[in-house]
Enzyme design. Structure first.
Site, PDB file in Angstrom:
ATOM      1  N   ASN A 156      19.498 -12.391  15.277  1.00 53.85           N
ATOM      2  CA  ASN A 156      19.453 -13.316  16.418  1.00 53.85           C
ATOM      3  C   ASN A 156      18.390 -14.408  16.299  1.00 53.85           C
ATOM      4  O   ASN A 156      18.568 -15.496  16.843  1.00 53.85           O
ATOM      5  CB  ASN A 156      19.368 -12.562  17.759  1.00 53.85           C
ATOM      6  CG  ASN A 156      18.115 -11.746  17.925  1.00 53.85           C
ATOM      7  OD1 ASN A 156      17.420 -11.452  16.953  1.00 53.85           O
ATOM      8  ND2 ASN A 156      17.830 -11.356  19.149  1.00 53.85           N
ATOM      9  N   SER A 181      19.228 -10.126   7.760  1.00 53.25           N
ATOM     10  CA  SER A 181      20.451  -9.588   8.376  1.00 53.25           C
ATOM     11  C   SER A 181      21.666  -9.969   7.536  1.00 53.25           C
ATOM     12  O   SER A 181      21.777 -11.093   7.046  1.00 53.25           O
ATOM     13  CB  SER A 181      20.611 -10.167   9.781  1.00 53.25           C
ATOM     14  OG  SER A 181      21.915  -9.875  10.262  1.00 53.25           O
ATOM     15  N   GLU A 182      22.594  -9.045   7.423  1.00 54.25           N
ATOM     16  CA  GLU A 182      23.846  -9.322   6.703  1.00 54.25           C
ATOM     17  C   GLU A 182      24.688 -10.360   7.439  1.00 54.25           C
ATOM     18  O   GLU A 182      25.627 -10.912   6.874  1.00 54.25           O
ATOM     19  CB  GLU A 182      24.647  -8.027   6.487  1.00 54.25           C
ATOM     20  CG  GLU A 182      25.014  -7.249   7.744  1.00 54.25           C
ATOM     21  CD  GLU A 182      23.943  -6.233   8.173  1.00 54.25           C
ATOM     22  OE1 GLU A 182      22.736  -6.546   8.049  1.00 54.25           O
ATOM     23  OE2 GLU A 182      24.321  -5.139   8.627  1.00 54.25           O
ATOM     24  N   GLY A 231      14.981  -4.839  15.127  1.00 51.96           N
ATOM     25  CA  GLY A 231      16.410  -4.593  15.272  1.00 51.96           C
ATOM     26  C   GLY A 231      16.641  -3.677  16.465  1.00 51.96           C
ATOM     27  O   GLY A 231      15.785  -3.573  17.359  1.00 51.96           O
ATOM     28  N   SER A 232      17.757  -3.008  16.469  1.00 49.80           N
ATOM     29  CA  SER A 232      18.116  -2.192  17.631  1.00 49.80           C
ATOM     30  C   SER A 232      17.273  -0.915  17.676  1.00 49.80           C
ATOM     31  O   SER A 232      16.727  -0.477  16.655  1.00 49.80           O
ATOM     32  CB  SER A 232      19.594  -1.829  17.549  1.00 49.80           C
ATOM     33  OG  SER A 232      19.810  -1.035  16.399  1.00 49.80           O
ATOM     34  N   ALA A 234      18.413   2.075  18.099  1.00 47.12           N
ATOM     35  CA  ALA A 234      19.067   3.134  17.317  1.00 47.12           C
ATOM     36  C   ALA A 234      18.644   3.045  15.850  1.00 47.12           C
ATOM     37  O   ALA A 234      18.258   4.055  15.236  1.00 47.12           O
ATOM     38  CB  ALA A 234      20.586   3.020  17.446  1.00 47.12           C
ATOM     39  N   GLU A 251       9.948  -3.435  16.208  1.00 45.97           N
ATOM     40  CA  GLU A 251      10.252  -4.327  17.341  1.00 45.97           C
ATOM     41  C   GLU A 251      11.713  -4.090  17.687  1.00 45.97           C
ATOM     42  O   GLU A 251      12.607  -4.486  16.933  1.00 45.97           O
ATOM     43  CB  GLU A 251      10.011  -5.790  16.944  1.00 45.97           C
ATOM     44  CG  GLU A 251       8.574  -6.101  16.545  1.00 45.97           C
ATOM     45  CD  GLU A 251       7.625  -6.163  17.725  1.00 45.97           C
ATOM     46  OE1 GLU A 251       8.088  -6.157  18.887  1.00 45.97           O
ATOM     47  OE2 GLU A 251       6.405  -6.209  17.495  1.00 45.97           O
ATOM     48  N   CYS A 285      16.258  -9.809  22.678  1.00 45.77           N
ATOM     49  CA  CYS A 285      15.633  -8.533  23.057  1.00 45.77           C
ATOM     50  C   CYS A 285      14.927  -8.664  24.393  1.00 45.77           C
ATOM     51  O   CYS A 285      14.806  -7.700  25.139  1.00 45.77           O
ATOM     52  CB  CYS A 285      14.649  -8.107  21.974  1.00 45.77           C
ATOM     53  SG  CYS A 285      13.445  -9.378  21.576  1.00 45.77           S
TER      54      CYS A 285
HETATM   55  P1  NAD Z   1      20.380  -3.864  13.770  1.00 42.04           P
HETATM   56  O1  NAD Z   1      19.506  -2.717  14.129  1.00 42.04           O
HETATM   57  O2  NAD Z   1      21.838  -3.621  13.678  1.00 42.04           O
HETATM   58  O3  NAD Z   1      19.948  -4.476  12.347  1.00 42.04           O
HETATM   59  C1  NAD Z   1      18.668  -4.976  12.106  1.00 42.04           C
HETATM   60  C2  NAD Z   1      18.402  -4.956  10.602  1.00 42.04           C
HETATM   61  O4  NAD Z   1      18.272  -3.602  10.163  1.00 42.04           O
HETATM   62  C3  NAD Z   1      19.509  -5.580   9.760  1.00 42.04           C
HETATM   63  O5  NAD Z   1      18.935  -6.320   8.716  1.00 42.04           O
HETATM   64  C4  NAD Z   1      20.243  -4.350   9.216  1.00 42.04           C
HETATM   65  O6  NAD Z   1      20.931  -4.576   8.025  1.00 42.04           O
HETATM   66  C5  NAD Z   1      19.084  -3.404   9.008  1.00 42.04           C
HETATM   67  N1  NAD Z   1      19.409  -1.972   8.961  1.00 42.04           N
HETATM   68  C6  NAD Z   1      20.505  -1.337   9.451  1.00 42.04           C
HETATM   69  N2  NAD Z   1      20.416  -0.010   9.210  1.00 42.04           N
HETATM   70  C7  NAD Z   1      19.232   0.200   8.577  1.00 42.04           C
HETATM   71  C8  NAD Z   1      18.552   1.359   8.096  1.00 42.04           C
HETATM   72  N3  NAD Z   1      19.069   2.584   8.221  1.00 42.04           N
HETATM   73  N4  NAD Z   1      17.342   1.202   7.519  1.00 42.04           N
HETATM   74  C9  NAD Z   1      16.783  -0.028   7.407  1.00 42.04           C
HETATM   75  N5  NAD Z   1      17.385  -1.162   7.833  1.00 42.04           N
HETATM   76  C10 NAD Z   1      18.585  -1.049   8.426  1.00 42.04           C
HETATM   77  O7  NAD Z   1      20.066  -5.033  14.816  1.00 42.04           O
HETATM   78  P2  NAD Z   1      20.808  -6.456  15.012  1.00 42.04           P
HETATM   79  O8  NAD Z   1      22.156  -6.258  15.609  1.00 42.04           O
HETATM   80  O9  NAD Z   1      20.697  -7.261  13.771  1.00 42.04           O
HETATM   81  O10 NAD Z   1      19.851  -7.127  16.098  1.00 42.04           O
HETATM   82  C11 NAD Z   1      19.979  -6.926  17.473  1.00 42.04           C
HETATM   83  C12 NAD Z   1      18.994  -5.901  17.988  1.00 42.04           C
HETATM   84  O11 NAD Z   1      17.679  -6.265  17.612  1.00 42.04           O
HETATM   85  C13 NAD Z   1      18.985  -5.810  19.500  1.00 42.04           C
HETATM   86  O12 NAD Z   1      18.872  -4.462  19.889  1.00 42.04           O
HETATM   87  C14 NAD Z   1      17.728  -6.586  19.890  1.00 42.04           C
HETATM   88  O13 NAD Z   1      17.178  -6.220  21.135  1.00 42.04           O
HETATM   89  C15 NAD Z   1      16.818  -6.246  18.761  1.00 42.04           C
HETATM   90  N6  NAD Z   1      15.771  -7.250  18.608  1.00 42.04           N
HETATM   91  C16 NAD Z   1      14.497  -6.892  18.922  1.00 42.04           C
HETATM   92  C17 NAD Z   1      13.498  -7.845  18.854  1.00 42.04           C
HETATM   93  C18 NAD Z   1      12.084  -7.506  19.194  1.00 42.04           C
HETATM   94  O14 NAD Z   1      11.205  -8.258  18.780  1.00 42.04           O
HETATM   95  N7  NAD Z   1      11.808  -6.439  19.917  1.00 42.04           N
HETATM   96  C19 NAD Z   1      13.806  -9.146  18.450  1.00 42.04           C
HETATM   97  C20 NAD Z   1      15.126  -9.463  18.118  1.00 42.04           C
HETATM   98  C21 NAD Z   1      16.104  -8.505  18.192  1.00 42.04           C
END
Ligand code: NAD
Length: 478
Positions: A156, A181-182, A231-232, A234, A251, A285
């Site tokens: 994002n 990110s992919e 990222g998320s 989860a 984060e 986020c």
């Molecule tokens: P995502 O968790 O799907 O992916 C984030 C990254 O993690 C990607 O590069 C992905 O390829 C990688 N990834 C996936 N599985 C992994 C694993 N097992 N080990 C290591 N890396 C792995 O998140 P997204 O859909 O790209 O982003 C949206 C999410 O990110 C939302 O939940 C949003 O709230 C959160 N976010 C948080 C912040 C913050 O600063 N708190 C900022 C932006 C987005």
């Protein structure tokens, strides 16, 4: 024109072709292919970490002035290429071009300037002896670069968010392996070119592409010292488990409440909700995922919000006039629809919007939201303003704190007492008073409480995460 590249990974200062699967990037707006990259194989990921570990041996010893000079050059190059990278971000993610420019100019390019300033002023400490009755001891506290940093970033803010650990990491003397990110690999490659052109030595910054398994390999890699993951929640929970004893910053997701008290400036609160709910089609986020309105001002607030929402120009993200573009992925769009259907099934009413055409989701207002609805408990990440009502401040605070998340909250009031009380009671990493949840200061500590993360980033706070604190004790007795 689609970008098909054999510049798939940047390892040890060289662009190489990937050995893994092909990842195609499609425009969330038009569905057209924007380009593709080939993922890195496990052995290529190993090579990237090895290159980073090798370069760290010398980079950690370079003078701070040398690192700062490269950062300053990088700022200029980044500004020169900001429009090109912004266009790529928009084509890959569906962010509006104005949002992508903001990402590049206000956030990303300035990381170079801020990091240069911060490392020049990053000082250690000298402590007195408190163990012995002696004036001979000097305890020097220094923060040394931690080693190889794995930067794993979401789509994002695909360049800005990764830019924080990359730029600050390089500025303090760490080396970096970045897994973008992919969903947005092409703008990441452009940013890597900026770093290369600025003169960061070969191996100090490396880029590998791929999905979760590539990120996971980095997180568990023996030679990675620190993981900065955004990222998320989860994925973050898995990263936390996999990282073991490594230093890490997480984060993660949010479910931010915006609280509008009875004495609030309703017009200002409605403006804030527009930014909070519809900036980047709600895919932040820090989005206002729940709007808690005092029942006495619900009607005027809702009227002001509906009027402003109707005025939003929704459509082609490359069009300068567009306020809100499409959602990036079909998964998040589907979740938004599911949350709305669940809310309606449990008694909520859609006041405006609710539908979608392809990836373009209507800006939506849903009234009568209650705590047991998924939209109130989970991160929706879509362009939705869920309205909840309350009667007392304490009730509002209880609702605001009643989810697993704790990233950003905001409260609108004219009462200093209520603002202060709310700020102290909200279990969120950031609380804004009379400001949208989507307000970010680039020198303030950013991060989440509860399941929204661990650690803080930006300025000195990210430096703490990228350095190891060491005490060196001198005994000066003859
Ligand atoms: P995502 O968790 O799907 O992916 C984030 C990254 O993690 C990607 O590069 C992905 O390829 C990688 N990834 C996936 N599985 C992994 C694993 N097992 N080990 C290591 N890396 C792995 O998140 P997204 O859909 O790209 O982003 C949206 C999410 O990110 C939302 O939940 C949003 O709230 C959160 N976010 C948080 C912040 C913050 O600063 N708190 C900022 C932006 C987005």
């Amino acid at each position: 024109m689609a970008v098909t590249t054999t510049r798939d990974a940047f390892i040890g200062g060289e662009w190489i072709a990937g050995d893994g699967e092909t990842i195609e990037v499609r425009s969330p707006w038009s569905g057209e292919t924007v380009g593709s990259v080939t993922a890195s194989s496990p052995s290529q990921v190993d090579s990237a970490v090895a290159a980073a570990a090798e370069s760290f041996k010398t980079w950690r010893k370079t003078s701070v002035l040398e690192r700062v000079e490269i950062c300053r050059r990088a700022f200029t190059i980044c500004m020169d290429r900001a429009e090109e990278i912004a266009q790529s971000i928009t084509r890959e993610t569906g962010k509006t071009i104005r949002e992508s420019r903001e990402e590049m100019i206000e956030f990303t390019a300035d990381h170079f300037r801020r990091a240069s300033e911060d490392v020049l002023r990053h000082a250690g400490k000298v402590l007195p002896s408190t163990q012995e009755r002696s004036n001979d001891k000097r305890i020097v506290v220094v923060q040394e670069p931690i080693g190889v940093v794995a930067a794993i970033s979401p789509w994002n803010f695909p360049v800005d968010i990764a830019g924080i650990p990359i730029v600050y990491g390089l500025a303090v003397g760490c080396s970096v392996v970045w897994k973008p990110s992919e969903h947005a690999p092409l703008c990441a490659n452009l940013f890597a070119e900026v770093l290369d052109d600025a003169g960061f030595p070969a191996g100090t910054v490396n880029v590998v592409h791929g999905r979760g398994e590539v990120g996971s390999q980095l997180v568990t890699h023996r030679d990675v010292a620190s993981v900065v993951f955004t990222g998320s929640t989860a994925t973050g929970e898995r990263v936390a488990r996999d990282a073991g004893l490594k230093n890490r910053v997480l984060e993660l997701g949010g479910n931010g409440p915006q609280i509008v008290l009875a004495d609030a400036d309703v017009e200002k609160a409605a403006d804030a909700a527009i930014t909070g709910c519809f900036y980047l089609a709600g895919q932040c986020c820090t989005a206002a995922e729940r709007i808690l309105v005092h029942e006495s001002v619900k009607d005027p607030f809702l009227a002001a919000l509906v009027e402003r929402t109707k005025a939003l120009r929704v459509g082609d993200p490359l069009d300068e006039a567009t306020d809100m573009g499409p959602m990036c992925t079909s998964e998040v769009l589907q979740r938004t629809q599911e949350h709305l259907a669940d809310a309606v099934a449990k008694g909520a009413t859609i006041v405006l919007g609710g539908g979608h055409e392809g990836q373009l989701h209507e800006p939506t207002i849903v009234d009568g939201v209650t705590q047991e609805m998924r939209i109130a408990q989970e991160e929706t990440f879509g362009p939705v303003a869920p309205i909840m009502t309350f009667r007392t401040l304490d009730e509002a605070l209880e609702i605001a704190n009643a989810t697993e998340y704790g990233l950003t909250a905001s409260v609108f009031t004219r009462s200093l007492h209520d603002a202060w009380h709310a700020a102290e009671e909200l279990r969120h990493g950031t609380v804004h008073v009379n400001e949208t949840t989507n307000y970010w200061d680039q020198l303030a500590p950013f991060g989440g409480a509860k399941s929204s993360g661990a650690g803080r980033e930006l300025a000195g706070w990210i430096i703490d995460a990228l350095t190891e604190t060491k005490q060196i004790t001198f005994d000066l007795a003859p």
